[in-house]
Design a protein around this motif. Sequence first.
Motif, mmCIF file in Angstrom:
data_model
loop_
_atom_site.group_PDB
_atom_site.id
_atom_site.type_symbol
_atom_site.label_atom_id
_atom_site.label_comp_id
_atom_site.label_asym_id
_atom_site.label_seq_id
_atom_site.Cartn_x
_atom_site.Cartn_y
_atom_site.Cartn_z
ATOM 1 N N VAL A 939 0.820 -1.419 -0.093
ATOM 2 C CA VAL A 939 -0.072 0.145 -0.081
ATOM 3 C C VAL A 939 0.691 1.358 -0.016
ATOM 4 N N GLY A 940 2.040 1.249 0.636
ATOM 5 C CA GLY A 940 2.918 2.844 0.528
ATOM 6 C C GLY A 940 3.064 2.947 -0.082
ATOM 7 N N ALA A 941 4.381 1.643 -1.281
ATOM 8 C CA ALA A 941 4.565 2.071 -2.369
ATOM 9 C C ALA A 941 3.437 1.963 -3.544
ATOM 10 N N TYR A 942 1.976 1.539 -3.245
ATOM 11 C CA TYR A 942 1.877 2.764 -4.237
ATOM 12 C C TYR A 942 0.970 4.043 -4.009
ATOM 13 N N ILE A 943 0.820 4.147 -3.003
ATOM 14 C CA ILE A 943 0.560 5.566 -2.623
ATOM 15 C C ILE A 943 2.015 6.568 -2.518
ATOM 16 N N GLU A 944 2.665 6.137 -2.487
ATOM 17 C CA GLU A 944 4.366 6.428 -3.643
ATOM 18 C C GLU A 944 4.499 6.972 -4.727
ATOM 19 N N GLY A 1014 -5.536 0.922 9.883
ATOM 20 C CA GLY A 1014 -4.151 0.636 11.247
ATOM 21 C C GLY A 1014 -2.534 0.553 10.639
ATOM 22 N N LEU A 1015 -2.394 0.586 9.573
ATOM 23 C CA LEU A 1015 -1.282 0.459 8.381
ATOM 24 C C LEU A 1015 -0.169 1.313 8.667
ATOM 25 N N VAL A 1016 -0.328 2.248 9.134
ATOM 26 C CA VAL A 1016 0.685 3.313 10.079
ATOM 27 C C VAL A 1016 0.756 2.918 11.058
ATOM 28 N N HIS A 1017 1.341 3.957 12.200
ATOM 29 C CA HIS A 1017 1.991 3.389 13.287
ATOM 30 C C HIS A 1017 2.609 4.419 14.120
ATOM 31 N N GLY A 1018 1.706 4.878 15.180
ATOM 32 C CA GLY A 1018 2.581 6.523 15.027
ATOM 33 C C GLY A 1018 4.002 6.623 15.490
ATOM 34 N N ASN A 1019 4.411 5.880 15.512
ATOM 35 C CA ASN A 1019 6.767 6.081 15.498
ATOM 36 C C ASN A 1019 7.207 6.602 14.943
ATOM 37 N N ASP A 1020 6.286 6.449 13.665
ATOM 38 C CA ASP A 1020 6.752 6.405 11.714
ATOM 39 C C ASP A 1020 7.005 7.991 11.491
ATOM 40 N N ASP A 1021 7.565 8.320 11.224
ATOM 41 C CA ASP A 1021 7.737 9.702 10.865
ATOM 42 C C ASP A 1021 7.539 10.293 10.220
ATOM 43 N N THR A 1022 8.755 9.302 9.057
ATOM 44 C CA THR A 1022 8.841 9.778 7.257
ATOM 45 C C THR A 1022 7.480 9.878 7.019
ATOM 46 N N GLU A 1023 6.584 8.709 7.523
ATOM 47 C CA GLU A 1023 5.466 8.279 6.403
ATOM 48 C C GLU A 1023 4.303 8.926 6.918
ATOM 49 N N ARG A 1024 3.886 9.601 8.437
ATOM 50 C CA ARG A 1024 3.520 10.497 9.178
ATOM 51 C C ARG A 1024 3.391 11.392 8.449
ATOM 52 N N LYS A 1025 4.778 11.877 8.070
ATOM 53 C CA LYS A 1025 5.095 13.494 7.064
ATOM 54 C C LYS A 1025 4.232 12.921 5.590
ATOM 55 N N LYS A 1026 4.179 12.648 5.213
ATOM 56 C CA LYS A 1026 3.895 11.824 4.392
ATOM 57 C C LYS A 1026 2.553 11.923 4.022
ATOM 58 N N ILE A 1027 1.651 11.950 4.811
ATOM 59 C CA ILE A 1027 0.565 12.067 5.614
ATOM 60 C C ILE A 1027 -0.603 13.352 5.713
ATOM 61 N N ASP A 1066 -12.752 16.114 9.516
ATOM 62 C CA ASP A 1066 -13.565 15.189 10.774
ATOM 63 C C ASP A 1066 -13.433 13.880 10.925
ATOM 64 N N LYS A 1067 -13.054 13.274 10.234
ATOM 65 C CA LYS A 1067 -12.756 11.626 9.321
ATOM 66 C C LYS A 1067 -11.310 11.315 9.839
ATOM 67 N N PHE A 1068 -10.273 12.319 9.503
ATOM 68 C CA PHE A 1068 -9.201 12.397 9.519
ATOM 69 C C PHE A 1068 -8.278 12.523 11.124
ATOM 70 N N SER A 1069 -8.908 13.875 11.814
ATOM 71 C CA SER A 1069 -9.062 13.873 13.661
ATOM 72 C C SER A 1069 -9.212 12.804 14.824
ATOM 73 N N THR A 1070 -10.402 11.795 13.428
ATOM 74 C CA THR A 1070 -10.500 11.343 14.087
ATOM 75 C C THR A 1070 -9.925 10.048 14.721
ATOM 76 N N LEU A 1071 -9.196 9.327 13.239
ATOM 77 C CA LEU A 1071 -8.457 8.433 13.326
ATOM 78 C C LEU A 1071 -6.540 8.432 13.545
ATOM 79 N N SER A 1072 -6.470 10.485 13.685
ATOM 80 C CA SER A 1072 -5.259 10.661 14.187
ATOM 81 C C SER A 1072 -4.320 12.176 14.524
ATOM 82 N N ASN A 1073 -3.931 11.523 15.563
ATOM 83 C CA ASN A 1073 -3.329 13.147 16.112
ATOM 84 C C ASN A 1073 -2.652 13.946 14.987
ATOM 85 N N THR A 1074 -3.652 15.517 14.980
ATOM 86 C CA THR A 1074 -4.113 16.014 14.068
ATOM 87 C C THR A 1074 -2.339 17.396 13.892
#
Length: 1767
Positions: A939-944, A1014-1027, A1066-1074
């Motif tokens: 999934v990550g590669a596809y989004i990339e 839940g494919l992205v974990h909170g500690n994955d900074d590079t993935e978090r930045k892309k999102i 709203d959907k994003f804020s319920t799923l993740s820290n903003t």
Amino acid sequence: MGGKNKQRTKGNLRPSSSGRAAELLAKERGTVPGFIGFGTSQSDLGYVPAIQGAEEIDSLVDADFRMVLRKLSKRDITTKLKAMQEFGTMCKEREAEVVKGVLPYWPRIYCKISLDHDRRVREATQQSFEQLILKVKKHLAPYLKSIMGYWLIAQCDTYSPAASAAKVAFEKAFPSSKQPEALAFCKDEILNVLQDHLLKETPDTLSDPQTVPEEEREAKFFRILTCSLLALKTLLSMLPKKEMHSLEEKLMSLLSQNKFWKYSKHSVPQVRSAFFELASALCQYLPELVKAEAPRVCPAVLLGIDDSDAVVCPALWEAVLYVIATVEDCWSHVNARKGVLPKLWTVLREGGRGLATVIYPNLLPFFSKVPPGIAEPKLEYFRTFFSSIIQGLSSERAIASPSESSAIIIAFMECLRFAILQKADEEDDQRQIHQMLIYDQLIPLIDAVLKEPRLQNGPLFYQIAETLRSWEAKAELSNDDSTDEVFQKLLSNFWDHLLKKCVLHVDTLDADEKLLFAISGMLEILQNPKSATKPNNRKSLKIRFTDEDESERNTENGKVTEVRNSHSEIQADLQHSSLLRKEPLENLVCNLAELSIVYVNEQKSEQHLKFLSALLNSFSSNRVFQVLLEQGNDASSAQTESQKETKAHHESPSVQFLYLNLITWLKEDWRKDTHFLVDILYSVLNCCNSNDERKIILDDLTKMDLKWSIFLQIIQEACSNTTKLCLVSDWLKGDTLGERLVTLADDLCHLGLKPIATPSESSSSERWTLLSLVLSQHIKNESLIGEAFVERIIDKLQAALSKAKDLSEAGNSELSVSFICDVASSFFSSVKGCLLMPSSEDLLLTIFQLCAQKQDATHLTDLLVCKLKHTWMSGVHSLVHQLRNMQKQSTFLHKSALWVKNQIQSSSLDVKSLQVLISAVSDLLSKLMEADGQSGYLVGAYIEHITPSKAEWGKLQESLPTEWMHKPLLEGRLTMNCEPLGSCVKLCGTTKLPGHLCTSALLSKMVLLVLENGLVHGNDDTERKKIDNIIAELLYSLQWIEELENPPDLLLEYLHMLEEMHITYDKFSTLSNTTSLQQTIFDRSEEHGRLWSLTMAKVIRAENTVSCEMKQLFKTTEGFVPLTEGKLHTLQCLSPFLIEEEKNELVFHCVAKLMTCTQTELSSTDGAFGCLSILNSCLDDRSIDLLPGILKIIMSWKNDNEDSFLFSCNLKETSAQLLGFNIEMMRYLPLLLKYPTAPLTDKEWDFIMCSMLAWLETTSENHALYHVPLVQIFACVSCDLASALSAYFEAPSPETIENLPVNLISEWKEFFSEGIHNLLLPLLVKVTGETKNASEGSFQNSVLTSLGEALTYISKDQLLNHKLPAKFVAGQKTNLPDKLQTLLNTLSPLLLFRARPVQISVYHMLYKLMPELPTFDDKDLKSYGDEEEELALSPPAALMSVLATQELLLENILECIPVGEFAVIQPLSDEFCLVLGYLLTWKLTLAFFKAASSQLRVLYSQYLRRTKSLNKLLYHLFRLMPENPVFSGPTSEVPNKDTKTFFTEELHLDVKGTGVLSSQIPHLACSVYHITLKDLPAMVRLWWNSCEKRVFNVVDKFTSKYVSSVLSSQEISSVQNSTQLLNGITVKARSAAREVIATYSVDDIFIELIIQLPSNYPLGSITVESGKRVGVAVQQWRNWMLQLSTYLTHQNGSIMEGLTLWKNNVDKRFEGIEDCMICFSVIHGSNYSLPKKACRTCKKKFHSACLYKWFTSSNKSTCPLCRETFF
């Protein structure tokens, strides 16, 4: 207990209850001192009180138990049931000692109640008994004997729950080993009870005849009889053997009674059944006793052999077998030939009467026990017996039931085998018997079964095969007694007769096809019963999962070899099977085959060919083929080619048969069904010697022009049968078939895609099925055909789909696409590793692309798209599972990602296309997420792959049109001092979404899916930045749309799509820290400013927090300096969210910087411009003490550098920086007026006033440059400054005036205000003249808004003294002065202008003039004489011409909407402006009407009636007013309980449109309707009465509900508050009763009138009622009342005006003026004239209008009174 619904006796409040009665009795201890127990005698009725003084017994029973025991003796079922349940509960819960107290009384109650008629009571009794046993245990022993008989009967209860409960209780009381002992202990008592029941009791002794109905008594008696018989059987079966002897004597007395034996013929089946069961038990346990009683036993049992009751039959036959086995001489006690056997034959002939499964299994034992003496003569005996069975089998009931027919057939065959084994006295007799059994019985039975399809699947053929096997075994044994010869002869007879019978059926042209198949089936079973499927065998299902390990696959292969082995075993069995079977069977087959081929060749008999196919399927030997060849040679020799002939010489018979016959049949086109020919082909292949030979044959067939359906059937057969697959596997893998299939795929694809006539659908579907089969079917993980050919076929399919995608119209491609779908779907889902082929991945990509595009583009139907989706989903599913096992990259994923990226960035998608694409990509992602372990990477590669680079994002942002800037710049949320860069594309006509919107939406949906799963974990900074980057871009897109003033429908549809697909913040804020997202947006805002800053503000508003990093921007001077555009915009957008201290800090920074600004820095971002911008943002909602100080700084700049101030100059060459600087200064000045500060000096006021006028002059001079954004904002801000000053001086408070310089207000009125409007009024005319259509959202419109706002402050005098150029219209009738007419002619047409601000400001200006206009008509009124014709006068002509134009346009828009149905007008559309202008014009017209005098009103209303304008207005209003006009906006008053409506709330028409635009037209329509009803009630009433019924009702209902109450209360209050004094009339109003009371008194005359308003006022008639009257004649009084009623009904005015008119009329009457004798009134009701036209004959005077009406309606010109000619 019944009677619950009957009338009760007075005072008896509760229904009777036997339970309560028992309770009361129990409480009365004085009269009921105790109780005593009883024995088991039936005559006593229950548990009754003892005599006085028996306290010792009483003390043993607990009081509660006593009450329950008493309830148990009641007759009511419910009472007994509840009492028994209560008893069980008490036994369970109470102490053992307490329960033991009940034991002496329990046997008596148990013995009675266990026989109760109600089954629930019996069941509850046994359950309670169980609880009692568990509690008292061994203490029950003393009472066992009195209970046991009834307990045993209860265990045999016909109601099984009660019986099982009794058995459970018995098992709880005694372990299994002790039960026989317990019964032995009580056997005498048990027998006594049972004998009593069987011999003594009657229905009347068991139940009370007086209280129990006869039917119930009998039912109970029969049940107890049945239970007693069964209980006796149970006793026999359970008693120890040693006790049996003592029992015999007791039973002798029972068996000696005739009454007992009569039970065998009892009318109740249950009793008979129980009797026969007992008879069986007696035979089993007491055989000697039975033998002694044989004369009674044998007739009782054997003579009942024809009992056909289903309940009795099983027990009867058991008893029959027991009796004939136990009593050797049983036949001597009955007449077998007359009494038993005839009954048996009858039963057999009737097929067991539906009980065959019960009766027939007993026939063989019975048959075997019949002694020879009775069975003589044997031949006839056997004939009768077997004929009866066959006759029974032919009954409809037996045939219809497979189980019944099977039972009959099995019994027949068993008895037949037994009969054949019987030896006769003489050999001849035996031969005769055998011949009869074979020829007369067995063969007819076979014939009957063959002819009846429902019997063909029965067990007969298997039974025959089994019988033959036993005969063959006996025939092979060589004994001395020549048994072998007997059986050889028997077998020979059987085969001869069978052959004749089969030949008889086959040797006919119209042979029945089903019969032929039955014969072939029979022969197959006779050949090998093991290989044929036995009937009623369930299929064993084996499930195999797709991802089995190799080991499992090997086991599967093992199974296959087992199958083969078993097959070879069968072959071996056949080889070793005796020649006695093989030879006659083969002869039979050869005979039948020979017959069949003759019919096939000579008569083309299809059914014979099918029969032959079936025969060959089981008997594929060279001998059979040889027979076929010999018979068929002559017929086919003429067609044989020489090549085939030579070939045939060297081949085996089977191959010769193939070439000579089979191929000819296969080539026959007319033949639809070819399955049986394929079966013959397999039979031929089976006879071939080697696989090579088979391959050559099949290749030959492939090269021939045979139908594809034949190859499909060959391959299908191979796939379904492993043996057949071995025969053709070499051919399947070969090149001949492979090449042919590739050609087929190519042809099929082209046929569908070329616009030529396609072949019939069925034939093409067979070909597609064939392709699908060879691609999808795998055996042992290998494809059916060669791998290379599979790849080539897939290539062809992919190429075909690509073409289908490019075709412009659907054409004939639909069918092909559908078939390709099916083939691909089947291939993807069933073939492992299929997607590792490049061609497969290309095919998958093509299908995905077809699904990811809108159907308009691909021209595919919904069904096809659904199919395609299913196909690519199954493909991706397979791909994901393959990638999990192989370390290989997928080209499909890479290519599809690039294709999607290209699609979304190309700006070629509309909303629907984007929606389809997002759905497809979402489906793809959800499939990728199923890849265990690898899903995150995939999934990550596809989004990339899809995500644009930073530069690409930049380009996408730049391509967004810059129209968004207009709104934030105008509102002052952002400021700019440079021309905006970016795309200048206009959004108006676009149908495609900008690339940025598509990209951000698609990527956001993908990111949200990833977060959801839940494919992205909170500690994955590079993935978090892309999102965060992706979501930031989405918010940027949304902000861009939000900032557009009037977004096109395309973008609104886009927003709706995002909501539907849950792509929201709203959907994003319920799923993740903003938090990190906020930081990302803040960084971008600081870097780029502009739209990013607005996006940041939106996020802060949503989250309601400002982070510390953001505040650092202004906390330190370093963060603040240098002030770039990005920082400036960020601070401007941050300022609303800062607290007061932080704002102050920021303001001090800015003021400090302002003080140190040099002249060169004035207009730069890092100088005065930037600081002023931030100050204006910060001070927008609060004040500081430094405001006048900043003004002084600005004044100092003017003194030092006046060129920076754009006063009265041309802006063409002016820099954007200077414009921006001036705009900010103009924005600052109104803040001085907004907040109270220290008083300003004269000089400061002069600076403000003069600057404002100078800037306005600049605005006025540069109207040609309004298309430049900053010039346009300059114009807006300068007008806003003028508006602020006008508002400030319009109504200043006394405090304000004190602080102002002395002459300032007069200077304002005389000079500055005049100056403003002398500039702005011509400017409005100029701007509107240049732009004929300023649509909302265009740049000019904002100028018009500010300009219009400023012009609303113009005074009436300034309007009348305007300096506009003269404007007149030719032919226009007018009484107005030129200047006023010019103003009207200039401004009125602007009500048609397509811009709301212009319409509203023009309305406000004209509204000020309306009261002035009627006076000019009033002066001219005197020139109108009393004409005969009714006069009419037009309201202002300029307004009326505008109204006429609007009516025409509005008719086109609203004519299709029914009156009464609400027409929703889209805010700010062209229709909105048109309707708004129309309603405003009417508001002005009505204001004009109201200002006119009564006489003028008559003339104006006459004009409106003639033009029908008012009627049109009213019809339109009922389309524009909502059905429920509830007001939802803010209200000024304190809220009360009344609902606010558009009629109760005043409408505020602001130029800037601060209200809700969507409700403005409905509110305005309601306002116009309200005024029309108020000022023109008579005209509305006239219109209403002329309406059709539906409209009439709609108007009435709406007006009564929403308007009448408001108008009535206003009218009444206006009467109360009236300052108008009427001499001689006093007026009172009663608001609650909607009444007005007018009292008129002159001299000695006193009149009181009561005016009553109707509920639908003013539509309904106002009623005038009389109160007191003094000094007036009745006739005169009536006339006056009629006049008042007429005035109030027909005049357009208020009640007070009507009363005034009436008073004048009465006054004139008293002055001596006579009434007009037509209307009986002095003053005319509508034109208020006096009677002037006199008749020359009778001298009476009349009103001109009345006479005119009289003459026109009567068509005469005579005087109404004297009838003389009037002249």
